[in-house]
Scaffold this active site. Structure first.
Site, short mmCIF file in Angstrom:
data_model
loop_
_atom_site.label_atom_id
_atom_site.label_comp_id
_atom_site.label_asym_id
_atom_site.label_seq_id
_atom_site.Cartn_x
_atom_site.Cartn_y
_atom_site.Cartn_z
N PHE A 82 32.18 31.40 10.02
CA PHE A 82 31.07 31.75 9.14
C PHE A 82 31.41 33.05 8.43
O PHE A 82 32.07 33.92 8.99
CB PHE A 82 29.77 31.97 9.93
CG PHE A 82 29.51 30.90 10.93
CD1 PHE A 82 29.34 29.57 10.54
CD2 PHE A 82 29.47 31.21 12.28
CE1 PHE A 82 29.13 28.58 11.48
CE2 PHE A 82 29.26 30.22 13.22
CZ PHE A 82 29.07 28.90 12.82
N ASP A 130 29.64 35.50 7.98
CA ASP A 130 29.09 36.63 8.73
C ASP A 130 30.12 37.23 9.69
O ASP A 130 29.97 38.35 10.15
CB ASP A 130 27.88 36.17 9.55
CG ASP A 130 26.96 35.28 8.76
OD1 ASP A 130 25.88 35.73 8.36
OD2 ASP A 130 27.32 34.11 8.51
N SER A 190 39.50 35.15 17.81
CA SER A 190 40.14 36.43 17.50
C SER A 190 40.26 36.55 15.98
O SER A 190 41.33 36.35 15.41
CB SER A 190 41.53 36.48 18.13
OG SER A 190 41.47 36.29 19.53
N GLU A 191 39.14 36.87 15.34
CA GLU A 191 39.13 36.85 13.87
C GLU A 191 40.18 37.76 13.26
O GLU A 191 40.84 37.40 12.29
CB GLU A 191 37.73 37.21 13.34
CG GLU A 191 36.73 36.05 13.39
CD GLU A 191 36.26 35.70 14.80
OE1 GLU A 191 36.43 36.54 15.71
OE2 GLU A 191 35.73 34.60 15.00
N ILE A 230 33.37 37.53 9.03
CA ILE A 230 34.51 38.13 8.33
C ILE A 230 34.59 39.64 8.53
O ILE A 230 35.70 40.17 8.63
CB ILE A 230 34.52 37.72 6.84
CG1 ILE A 230 34.96 36.25 6.76
CG2 ILE A 230 35.46 38.60 6.04
CD1 ILE A 230 35.31 35.76 5.39
N HIS A 279 23.90 34.75 11.00
CA HIS A 279 24.62 33.50 10.74
C HIS A 279 24.08 32.80 9.51
O HIS A 279 24.18 31.58 9.40
CB HIS A 279 24.52 32.55 11.94
CG HIS A 279 25.42 32.91 13.08
ND1 HIS A 279 25.26 34.05 13.81
CD2 HIS A 279 26.51 32.28 13.59
CE1 HIS A 279 26.20 34.10 14.74
NE2 HIS A 279 26.97 33.04 14.63
N GLU A 327 39.48 28.60 14.60
CA GLU A 327 38.86 28.24 15.87
C GLU A 327 38.34 26.80 15.81
O GLU A 327 37.65 26.45 14.85
CB GLU A 327 37.70 29.21 16.18
CG GLU A 327 38.21 30.64 16.36
CD GLU A 327 37.12 31.70 16.17
OE1 GLU A 327 35.91 31.37 16.18
OE2 GLU A 327 37.48 32.88 16.00
#
Ligand SMILES: Cc1ncc(C[n+]2csc(CCOP(=O)(O)OP(=O)(O)O)c2C)c(N)n1
Ligand SMILES: [Mg+2]
Lengths: 337, 332
Positions: free
Chosen positions: A86, A88, A62-63, A90, A134, A31
């Site tokens: 980040f 966080d 869209s991880e 994942i 975060h 991103e």
């Protein structure tokens, strides 16, 4: 090797640049990574301009699809470098690491693999007030995934050398960048170079106590080491650089010499990487230890917003000094603490 | 996508699809029998009833095209040309399996046949297929990637993220939903308001088409069109193939949640005898040809089962192989 002084951020950018130049099959996705943004803090600045938006590719938020696409391209022989902004974030995409990237080689008995690199950042310890979602330090989670490798550089040179290794490694790698260290400066080899995984750095040599750390723990430990040196304690400092694999030979050789070990990290002390280190040191060197292994890690609390509280959750320099003192006193008190 | 009123596929394709469907059914019958009688122990998700879509897809894809499927994937694998011995050996965890006993029913891959992944994580294969399609695009190859999944999978975030990504990158991807009206034990009406899953493509601005997934001719026509669209660089298509699973979610499923009439109705429309009758009446195959196809399928399956049942399990020493690229330098 010719070196140049630069920040960790610049070193990361240079490593990505050189990897893109070296191998057509390397590409980046994530991103906001393409220019003009060039990443939220600029790690990928200039790369899409140089290599095109096909190879330095902006994605939707869209991880799961980012890591899934990296895995899929990896199956076809690409070396995808995916950025998850980040650490966080994942968990949203963890399935693709846990159930796909790390398992492909095993489940296909070596016929397929997906040698992706996941670049991500921890904002823990920056004191920015990013809070509970975060600012976490989650590397220990990933040490439970057979098939994966985990690197956490603490210096600009290590960032460059380890990222290069990560990208060209044939296994999937989680590469954790530390927000609080991106601005640190240091001498970095200008040409492409790599640092093998599983090779810790003995940052400082000493005889009385070994302090083992990585990532943001490194500057903390070095500050503590100065204090300890002032007291006449000769400490040895080890930066692990990678957590999967861990360079146990270097750790054990050092502790066999000093007979005392302190482990320091920003991950929670409870079930943190230090637990594995302490257990292994104890298993291998029990009879030679002068004191129980001491661990310093984050408190078992979510990361709070206020700087006064954040300072409380993460290990302080004083806590490192105190842990070293405990091992020096060598009493059963160290066990209790 | 504009649906042309299509003439039936060439006779050779139709015969091929019947061969594939017959083989899929024979394989499913044999696995089901083996597990229910205790002849062997295995995890297995029967596809019986869903053969037509898989046969059509297999016939429409080129050998060089790629496929990503799921735990309920044996019909898809057969359609794409994965050898039966490989499939049964994976299901029974034998050492002769290409995955050497480390894959299992849910995780079968066969790169030679173009099957790059089967996943047991609902929805998770779709983003991976996006990556494979991206690889094809980056390589400027004329390869197409198809990904199959169930109705339930279209409720996962992975489906929506992947569909959107495939659309914005205009990837050579065909999303094939095998809508069997149930996700495990829950009917589709309980889990989505969407009347046609095909309509979900509209949100991402690419075509979505619903077809009778039990009619190989109809499915073939639409899938071929979607595949050629992808190959021509026109981007993804979602094809919703309406079908039914006759044997529930997995072997041992009592199917109490399926109304009796619904099952009876679906069985009455069993795609295999229906297609057989059509091929016969339209003169594509003679009775002798059809009987011979069926007998061959049974024999092929029986021979494969025998080979696999007699094969040894992997040796315990092989456990640590392929955890990492270099076993001598494995981290732990
Ligand atoms: C992410 C995820 N959630 C739940 C499950 C358990 N599960 C396995 S299959 C299944 C139903 C899937 O339904 P559908 O997508 O319609 O496929 P079908 O089984 O009908 O072919 C569920 C809930 C899973 N494997 N993965
Ligand atoms: Mg279903």
């Amino acid at each position: 090797m010719q070196e140049r002084e630069m920040t960790m951020l610049e070193a990361l950018n240079l490593a990505l640049d050189q990897a893109l130049a070296r191998d057509e099959r390397v590409f980046l996705l994530g991103e906001d990574i393409a220019d003009p943004a060039g990443g939220i803090v600029g790690v990928t600045q200039g790369l899409s301009t140089k290599y095109g938006h096909d190879r330095v590719r902006d994605t939707p938020i869209s991880e799961a699809a980012i890591l899934g696409a990296a895995v899929g391209a990896g199956l076809q022989g690409f070396r995808a470098v995916a950025e998850i902004m980040f650490i966080d974030l994942i968990p949203i995409a963890l399935d693709q690491i846990l159930n796909h990237a790390a398992k492909m080689r095993f489940m296909t008995s070596g016929r397929l693999s997906s040698p992706i690199t996941i670049r991500t950042a921890t904002l823990g310890g920056m004191g920015m007030g990013t809070g509970a979602t975060h600012g976490q330090t989650l590397e220990a989670w990933f040490m439970h995934i057979p098939g994966l490798k985990v690197a956490v550089p603490a210096t600009p040179a290590d960032a460059k050398g380890l990222l290069t290794t990560a990208i060209f490694d044939d296994d999937p790698v989680l590469f954790i960048e530390t927000g609080a260290l991106l601005g640190t400066r240091g001498a970095v080899p200008v040409d492409e170079f790599s640092i093998p995984f599983g090779q810790a750095e003995v940052v400082r040599s000493g005889n009385d106590v070994t302090i083992i750390t990585y990532g943001l723990g490194r500057p903390q430990v070095l500050a503590a080491a100065d204090t300890l040196a002032g007291e006449g304690v000769s400490d040895e400092v080890i930066d692990l650089r990678t957590l999967l694999p861990i360079d146990f030979p270097t750790v054990l050789e050092s502790v066999a010499k000093t007979r005392r070990a302190v482990i320091v990290h920003y991950a929670t002390r409870f079930a943190g990487p230090g637990a594995e280190l302490a257990a292994t040191i104890t298993e291998e060197l029990f009879s030679q230890l002068a004191a129980p292994v001491a661990r310093v890690g984050a408190k078992f609390a979510p990361i709070p917003q206020a700087s006064s509280l954040e300072a409380e959750v993460f290990p302080s320099v004083a806590a490192v000094v105190e842990a070293a003192h405990r091992t020096m006193s060598g009493t059963a008190e160290a066990l209790v603490r | 996508m504009e649906m042309r009123p299509s003439s039936p596929p060439p006779a050779a394709v139709r015969r091929r699809m019947y061969e594939l469907m017959t083989l899929m059914k024979a394989a499913d019958d044999r696995m089901t029998k083996g597990i229910t009688t205790g002849e062997f122990i295995a995890v297995y998700f029967p596809h019986r009833g869903q053969e037509a879509t898989a046969a059509a897809l297999g016939a429409a894809l080129r050998p060089t095209d790629q496929l990503v499927t799921t735990y309920r994937g044996v019909h898809d694998h057969i359609g794409k040309g994965v050898p039966l011995v490989d499939l049964f050996a994976e299901i029974l965890g034998k050492d002769i399996a290409p995955g050497r006993g480390k894959a299992g029913t849910m995780h079968i891959a066969s790169p030679q046949a173009g099957v790059m992944l089967s996943t047991g994580i609902v929805g998770a294969g779709i983003p991976v297929a996006v990556g494979l399609a991206l690889a094809a695009q980056l390589e400027k190859a004329d390869r197409v990637v198809a990904v199959t999944f169930g109705d339930g999978a279209t409720n996962t975030g992975a489906f929506h993220e992947a569909a959107n990504m495939a659309a914005v990158w205009n990837l050579p991807l065909v999303l094939v939903c095998q809508n069997n009206l149930y996700g495990e034990k829950t009917p589709i009406g309980m889990t989505m308001k969407t009347k046609q899953i095909a309509d979900r493509a509209r949100a991402y601005e690419f075509p979505g088409v619903r077809v009778n997934g039990n009619d190989p001719d109809e499915a073939y026509a639409t899938l071929s069109e979607a595949i050629e669209r992808a190959r021509a660089g026109e981007g993804p298509t979602l094809v919703e193939c309406m079908t039914f699973r006759f044997r529930g979610h997995s072997i041992g499923d009592d199917m109490v949640y399926i109304p009796k009439e619904q099952l009876a109705d679906a069985e009455a429309k069993d795609p295999i005898p229906t297609y057989r009758a059509r091929l016969l009446s339209s003169g594509v195959c003679t009775e002798e040809e059809l009987s011979s196809i069926e007998a061959t399928a049974l024999n092929t399956v029986e021979e494969a089962v025998k080979t696999v049942v007699d094969a040894p399990l992997p040796s315990p020493e092989s456990l640590m192989a392929h955890v990492y690229a270099n076993p001598d330098k494995a981290p732990v």
